[in-house]
Scaffold this motif. Structure first.
Motif: not given
Length: 318
Positions: A32-35, A42-54, A60-66
């Motif tokens: 699954g993908n929470p985003i 109708a969301a664009t790839a840029q919308d997905v990228a912006d929300l992931k960045h937010a 990277p997952i190790p950085i997210q963990y730390l």
């Protein structure tokens, strides 16, 4: 004693690290993908990228963990993806709703199990022992959520005596066990949660007291003419540390293991919160809830260990 307590506290550090790693890894292994649930079709790839960045999900997952661990150490468990509220506040509110019914359930189970366990241990092989054992087997075998559904059908639907769901007519913010209009909402969840610890504690109580009653010092007390009641008191005192330890484990289990029961009754506790986080794929909420519950379980185990050491003089720990 104090040295042992300090040593046990230090031992919780690697346990806590292991809990964070497992919690983080298991969630990211889930499908699954929470985003996607937050964006329109109708969301664009840029919308997905912006929300992931937010939400920091583009790292990277190790950085997210730390980053997550660093924030968690300061009490910041992030923001819920679904409602943009602090996760710690959500977990605190849910835990405040779960703790009362969990404590009441364990205390009720402990009291009943102690009475039944004493009767069973003092009448081994008799009718009382068989009845108590049957109750214990029933408590262990019957699924809690199934019992919750049956209680709703009988007492809410058929008889109309108790409300089927919710936490009081005014919600959890104004809930009070001292008002019948509120307390009646907790009766069926408490009954459903009590059955499993009752069965486990009854079996533990019976086995522990029966074992003590077979020891040599009990035969000595009988030879000295001590009464049956006094002998039972001695047996209970010797078996109590083991029973208390099991009761503590059951309390830790109920804090986070009541997902289905709280969902059946729409009780806004930690189990209900976990279920909501799983269904909505709310990663920060799921991570924060699991972390708090896991650390609460570790803390309860530590407290039980120290209490067991204090009440049982036979346990010598430096």
């Amino acid at each position: 004693m104090w040295l042992y307590a300090a040593r046990r506290l230090l031992m919780t550090i690697p346990i806590a690290i292991g809990v964070t790693v497992i919690c983080f890894a298991l969630i990211y292994l889930a499908p699954g993908n929470p985003i996607q649930s937050l964006l329109p079709p109708a969301a664009t790839a840029q919308d997905v990228a912006d929300l992931k960045h937010a939400y920091g999900l583009d790292k990277p997952i190790p950085i997210q963990y730390l980053i997550w661990v660093r924030h968690a150490l300061t009490g910041n468990l992030g923001l819920s993806i679904q409602n943009n509220q602090p996760v710690l506040g959500e977990v605190e509110r849910a835990l405040g709703n779960t703790v009362p019914i969990a404590v009441i359930s364990v205390v009720l189970a402990f009291a009943i199990a102690l009475a039944l366990g004493i009767l069973a241990a003092t009448h081994v092989g008799g009718i009382l022992d068989r009845i108590a054992t049957a109750i214990a087997v029933l408590g262990i075998s019957v699924p809690q959520f199934w019992l919750g559904v049956i209680l709703v059908i009988i007492f809410a639907v058929e008889l109309g005596w108790l409300p089927a769901e919710g936490m009081g007519p005014h919600g959890s913010d104004e809930f009070s066990f001292f008002r019948w209009s509120d307390a009646k909402f907790a009766i069926m969840p408490i009954i459903a949660l009590t059955l499993l610890p009752l069965g486990i504690l009854m079996r533990t109580t019976r086995a522990s007291i029966a074992e003590v009653l077979a020891l040599d010092f009990i035969q000595t007390l009988r030879a000295k003419g001590l009464g049956r009641g006094a002998i039972v008191v001695h047996a209970v005192r010797n078996a109590l540390p083991q029973i208390l330890a099991m009761a503590g484990l059951q309390l830790g289990y109920l804090l986070g293991g009541s997902i289905l029961v709280e969902t059946v009754f729409s009780w806004p506790g930690t189990g209900f919160l976990l279920n909501k986080a799983i269904l909505t794929r709310d990663i920060p909420l799921l991570q924060g809830t699991i972390l708090v519950l896991a650390m609460a379980f570790v803390g309860i185990n530590l407290a039980v260990d120290l209490i067991q050491t204090a009440v049982d003089p036979r346990i010598k720990r430096a």
